[in-house]
Scaffold this active site. Structure first.
Site, short mmCIF file in Angstrom:
data_model
loop_
_atom_site.label_atom_id
_atom_site.label_comp_id
_atom_site.label_asym_id
_atom_site.label_seq_id
_atom_site.Cartn_x
_atom_site.Cartn_y
_atom_site.Cartn_z
N GLY A 30 -13.51 -1.45 -6.82
CA GLY A 30 -14.80 -0.85 -6.47
C GLY A 30 -14.82 -0.09 -5.16
O GLY A 30 -15.90 0.20 -4.64
N GLY A 31 -13.63 0.24 -4.61
CA GLY A 31 -13.61 1.03 -3.37
C GLY A 31 -14.44 0.36 -2.30
O GLY A 31 -14.31 -0.84 -2.04
N THR A 71 -3.99 -0.75 -7.36
CA THR A 71 -4.79 0.45 -7.62
C THR A 71 -3.98 1.73 -7.70
O THR A 71 -2.89 1.85 -7.14
CB THR A 71 -5.86 0.61 -6.50
N ASN A 126 -6.17 4.21 -7.05
CA ASN A 126 -7.39 4.74 -6.45
C ASN A 126 -8.36 5.15 -7.57
O ASN A 126 -9.07 4.31 -8.06
CB ASN A 126 -7.13 5.87 -5.46
N THR A 186 -9.87 0.26 -10.02
CA THR A 186 -8.80 -0.52 -9.41
C THR A 186 -8.81 -1.78 -10.23
O THR A 186 -9.68 -1.96 -11.07
CB THR A 186 -9.15 -0.73 -7.93
N SER A 194 -7.68 0.91 3.30
CA SER A 194 -8.17 0.40 2.02
C SER A 194 -9.42 -0.44 2.22
O SER A 194 -9.74 -0.83 3.35
CB SER A 194 -7.08 -0.46 1.38
N SER A 195 -10.11 -0.72 1.13
CA SER A 195 -11.22 -1.68 1.15
C SER A 195 -10.89 -2.92 0.34
O SER A 195 -11.71 -3.82 0.20
CB SER A 195 -12.49 -1.05 0.56
N ARG A 216 0.84 -1.19 0.00
CA ARG A 216 0.00 0.00 0.00
C ARG A 216 0.88 1.24 0.00
O ARG A 216 1.96 1.25 0.60
CB ARG A 216 -0.82 -0.04 1.27
N ASP A 248 -7.97 8.18 0.37
CA ASP A 248 -8.46 7.07 1.20
C ASP A 248 -8.27 7.35 2.69
O ASP A 248 -8.80 6.63 3.53
CB ASP A 248 -7.77 5.75 0.81
O1 DON Z 1 -7.92 0.94 -1.48
C1 DON Z 1 -9.08 1.23 -1.71
O2 DON Z 1 -10.02 0.81 -1.07
C2 DON Z 1 -9.38 2.13 -2.89
N1 DON Z 1 -8.28 3.01 -3.14
C3 DON Z 1 -9.71 1.27 -4.05
C4 DON Z 1 -10.15 2.08 -5.23
C5 DON Z 1 -10.99 1.36 -6.18
O3 DON Z 1 -11.34 0.22 -6.00
C6 DON Z 1 -11.41 2.13 -7.36
N2 DON Z 1 -12.45 1.47 -8.08
N3 DON Z 1 -13.53 1.95 -8.19
#
Ligand code: DON
Length: 536
Positions: free
Chosen positions: A439-440, A365, A367, A347, A418-419, A73, A389
């Site tokens: 997908g965040g 990612t 982001n 991502t 993160s998710s 990360r 984030d």
């Molecule tokens: O780490 C995370 O949770 C986010 N930066 C992930 C971003 C992501 O999945 C973008 N997609 N929509």
């Protein structure tokens, strides 16, 4: 059913990256070699999310059952401070945490790939990176989806970058256009020739820092030289007769996933039925509670103590669900949480199984799509906007509508929460499934629903990843649904129980591999993107 192969499979967001992975497996590389090569290739052919300027998380399960999870990360630069995105009155300043140089966390991907390869790879790194160098040098054809995505981000890239780049070399991209990036090819060649130092030291590092200085960014040579990926203990939970192995903090994804699974264990989801009101209600109430915990408790474990074991325990989740009412929604406490931006997924996740049964699940990612929009001048790659984030202020939602607490406040050297939830699932000690998603905030949801679709609803991998999804994240207190995800009847039942709905753009892009009862592998490549499976 999705594509089925006998023994080895790669599923990624791009056909060319998948092809690179398969060719490495055919040359005798193991799943980690293939993962490293796929990651390098994605940095070229999927520049909206594939990266050298971002970060990711990787779960590796070797055929002998050993598990390794790697955190690469990004981190906040040393000069970052808690209120760096706020004005004098404590209000967020424009899109500072999302666009431009301040949004960038110190990239972790290159160090991560070398760490994974040093410990678990077998083929020489030069062989794994060469396909990406060739793709950057000779160019590749944009897919329709990629051309559209790039067009939609051109203004951001122009505004954020201080130098022209390949991406801005046209004002409109079409499917089939060739994207050639000699600058990126040279950056990758420096990495091939000098190792991780080819990125964190020397010319590449100097180009990154020069870009930062031209654009008012914070990253220094010292930040780059000091970046370290971290091997962490996985989060492991059981769901029925399965063992679910996933990523620990600084991702919340694994904890949220296991919490939701634990909450579902107490009910017979198969009999309440796929996408029926009672099932959705239970899943939503589980997510509501899991995301509330996330907001309050989770952050970088090297900065804040996290009771991870307790959070994923059956006893804790039973207690958490004690006020669950099978007939009514529990309203989330009112705060000024914003809407997650309804955007496509930016991502990227890939899943790999090699012929020995080693498995890699990796999510990586920038982001946002094209990250901060900053392309490093003369180095040809995009930098992330992962700083968003962090919780930039209490009760200020990030781009995914996620709120947080001091646990996820900005601090120098800290990893933003993160998710991402790269996951490997086993049954009776045997590999069962490899999966993950972009997908965040919706990542743990997509993983959860895909797994439940297979385990409880008896779907094939392909059906499970294709099935429409729904999502709840505590705040905002609304169930996000894909078009036609829930029948009008079930929607009405849920509304009567106190839930509300909002239709949104596609949720997630799950790339999964399912081990069939006869040992063959079934691909679940998500039809929401260009995702492609191949193997043998
Ligand atoms: O780490 C995370 O949770 C986010 N930066 C992930 C971003 C992501 O999945 C973008 N997609 N929509």
């Amino acid at each position: 059913m999705g594509m089925v192969t006998d023994s080895a499979m790669v599923v990624s967001a791009h056909p060319l990256a998948t092809a690179v992975g398969v060719s490495i497996l055919q040359k005798g590389g193991n799943a980690v070699d293939a993962a490293v090569a796929v990651h390098w290739a994605l940095a070229v052919v999927a520049p909206w999310a594939g990266n050298v300027g971002g970060g990711g998380l990787m779960v590796v399960r070797s055929a002998n059952g050993t598990v390794h999870t790697l955190d690469f990360r990004e981190i906040a630069p040393a000069a970052a401070w808690q209120d760096m995105f706020l004005d004098g009155e404590g209000r967020p300043v424009g899109r500072l945490s999302l666009l431009g140089h301040r949004a960038v966390g110190v990239p972790g991907s290159v160090a991560g790939l070398f760490a994974a390869h040093d410990s678990l790879g077998e083929l020489p790194m030069s062989l794994l990176i060469q396909p990406a160098i060739d793709l950057a040098e000779h160019g590749f054809s944009l897919t329709a989806l990629e051309a559209k995505e790039l067009n939609s981000k051109l203004a951001n890239i122009r505004a954020a970058s201080t130098r022209p780049s390949i991406y801005t070399s046209r004002s409109f991209w079409e499917a089939g256009d060739s994207l050639r990036s000699p600058e990126l090819a040279r950056t990758l060649a420096r990495i091939r020739d000098e190792g991780a130092a080819g990125f964190y030291h020397g010319l590449t590092a100097e180009l990154i820092v020069a870009e930062m200085q031209r654009g008012g960014g914070l990253i220094t040579l010292k930040d780059l030289a000091g970046y370290r990926p971290i091997w962490r203990s996985p989060i492991v939970g059981t769901y029925r007769d399965l063992e679910v192995i996933t990523m620990a903090p600084p991702s919340s994804g694994g904890i949220v996933l296991i919490q939701a699974l634990k909450a579902l264990e107490g009910m017979n989801v198969r009999s309440t039925g796929w996408q029926k009101a009672a099932t959705i209600h239970r899943m939503v109430e589980a997510e509501r509670r899991a995301f509330a915990d996330r907001a309050e408790l989770l952050g970088d474990p090297d900065f804040v103590p996290i009771p991870a074991e307790r959070l994923v325990s059956a006893a804790y989740m039973a207690q958490r669900m004690a006020d669950f009412d099978a007939t009514k929604a529990t309203p989330s406490v009112q705060v000024h949480a914003g809407d997650p931006l309804a955007e496509s997924e930016h991502t990227t996740h890939f899943s790999i199984v090699d012929e020995d049964g080693n498995a890699v699940s990796c999510t990586t990612t920038l982001n946002g799509s094209y990250g901060s929009g900053v392309v490093v001048g003369e180095a040809g790659f995009v930098l992330n906007n992962e700083m968003d984030d962090f919780t930039i202020a209490t009760n200020t939602p990030n781009r995914f509508g996620l709120v947080g607490s001091a646990a996820n406040a900005i601090a120098p050297g800290k990893r933003m929460l993160s998710s991402m939830a790269p996951t490997v699932v086993t049954r009776g000690g045997e590999l069962f499934m490899v999966l993950g998603s972009p997908g965040g905030a919706t990542i743990p949801t997509s993983v959860l629903q895909t797994l439940v679709n297979v385990v409880d609803h008896g779907m094939s991998a392909k059906q499970a990843v294709s099935a429409p999804r729904f999502h709840h994240q505590w705040k905002p207190d609304t169930i996000r649904v894909e078009q036609n995800a829930i029948t009008p009847d079930d929607s009405l039942t849920l509304v009567r129980m106190g839930h509300s709905f909002k239709v949104r753009a596609p949720i997630g892009r799950v790339d999964a591999i399912l081990v069939l009862p006869d040992g063959r592998l079934e691909a679940g490549s998500d039809p929401r993107g260009d995702d492609a499976a191949a193997g043998y």
